[in-house]
Design a protein around this motif. Sequence first.
Motif, short mmCIF file in Angstrom:
data_model
loop_
_atom_site.label_atom_id
_atom_site.label_comp_id
_atom_site.label_asym_id
_atom_site.label_seq_id
_atom_site.Cartn_x
_atom_site.Cartn_y
_atom_site.Cartn_z
N ILE A 58 0.88 -1.42 -0.03
CA ILE A 58 -0.22 0.12 -0.33
C ILE A 58 0.35 1.33 0.24
N GLU A 59 2.02 1.68 0.60
CA GLU A 59 2.66 2.65 0.60
C GLU A 59 3.36 3.07 -1.01
N TYR A 60 3.40 1.65 -1.06
CA TYR A 60 4.69 1.75 -2.65
C TYR A 60 3.18 2.35 -3.70
N ILE A 61 1.83 1.97 -3.48
CA ILE A 61 1.21 2.12 -4.35
C ILE A 61 0.73 3.44 -4.14
N LYS A 62 0.71 4.33 -2.85
CA LYS A 62 -0.03 5.07 -2.46
C LYS A 62 0.87 6.65 -2.64
N ALA A 63 2.10 5.82 -3.39
CA ALA A 63 3.35 7.06 -4.02
C ALA A 63 2.60 7.53 -5.34
N ASP A 64 2.14 6.79 -5.78
CA ASP A 64 1.21 6.98 -6.91
C ASP A 64 0.05 7.71 -6.80
N ASN A 65 -0.76 7.10 -6.13
CA ASN A 65 -2.49 7.37 -5.92
C ASN A 65 -2.73 7.32 -5.12
N ILE A 66 -2.93 8.13 -4.13
CA ILE A 66 -3.38 7.33 -2.85
C ILE A 66 -5.13 6.49 -2.82
N ALA A 67 -5.60 7.43 -4.19
CA ALA A 67 -7.37 6.86 -3.83
C ALA A 67 -6.92 5.02 -4.87
N THR A 68 -6.10 4.68 -5.52
CA THR A 68 -6.05 3.34 -5.87
C THR A 68 -5.39 2.44 -5.36
N ALA A 69 -4.68 3.39 -4.14
CA ALA A 69 -3.66 2.04 -3.11
C ALA A 69 -5.21 2.08 -2.17
N LYS A 70 -5.82 2.39 -1.41
CA LYS A 70 -7.16 2.15 -0.87
C LYS A 70 -7.99 1.41 -1.13
N ASN A 71 -7.94 1.49 -2.82
CA ASN A 71 -9.05 0.51 -2.70
C ASN A 71 -8.32 -0.64 -2.94
N ILE A 72 -6.75 -1.04 -2.82
CA ILE A 72 -5.92 -2.15 -3.12
C ILE A 72 -6.00 -3.07 -1.64
N PHE A 73 -6.42 -1.66 -0.98
CA PHE A 73 -6.21 -2.25 0.71
C PHE A 73 -8.06 -2.78 0.68
N PHE A 74 -8.89 -2.47 0.65
CA PHE A 74 -9.87 -2.66 0.76
C PHE A 74 -10.22 -4.00 0.08
N GLU A 75 -10.10 -3.79 -0.89
CA GLU A 75 -10.12 -5.35 -2.58
C GLU A 75 -9.76 -6.49 -1.51
N ILE A 76 -8.08 -6.20 -1.37
CA ILE A 76 -7.24 -7.63 -0.81
C ILE A 76 -7.79 -7.97 0.54
N LYS A 77 -8.08 -7.23 1.70
CA LYS A 77 -8.48 -6.86 2.89
C LYS A 77 -9.75 -7.92 2.70
N ASN A 78 -10.52 -8.00 1.73
CA ASN A 78 -11.90 -8.82 1.22
C ASN A 78 -11.79 -9.82 0.59
N GLU A 79 -11.11 -9.91 0.00
CA GLU A 79 -10.46 -11.25 -1.01
C GLU A 79 -10.35 -12.08 0.49
N CYS A 80 -9.49 -11.56 1.41
CA CYS A 80 -8.75 -12.83 2.50
C CYS A 80 -10.38 -12.78 3.22
N GLU A 81 -11.03 -11.80 3.57
CA GLU A 81 -12.36 -12.56 4.36
C GLU A 81 -12.71 -13.26 3.10
#
Length: 110
Positions: free
Chosen positions: A22-45
């Motif tokens: 997420i830190e790596y993605i956030k350097a380019d795009n905070i919104a994308t980083a946030k989406n990826i975080f929640f998508e990965i967490k959801n995938e794991c749930e």
Amino acid sequence: MCPHNYTVIWTKNAKYDLELIIEYIKADNIATAKNIFFEIKNECEQLSYMPLRKKIVPELQHIGITKYREVIYKRWRIIFKTEKSNIFVLIVVDSSRNLEDILFQRLLKL
């Protein structure tokens, strides 16, 4: 028969992996980083339902270790194991990284 529901537990290593991603993605795009975080967490749930349908990690299966499974979400591999009624998320790694090195360093220490 009713499907078994598992509790998904994130290990310290997996949390750290996700944080780095997420830190790596956030350097380019905070919104994308946030989406990826929640998508990965959801995938794991979603692993709480029928996790044994996911494939065994091929790099380990090749040497006879079959207790670790994975789900691939977009460009990330999520490695987990099941113990009783728990799912332990162990590693979240970019598919381009050498998984064998990571697996041998982390999983075989458990």
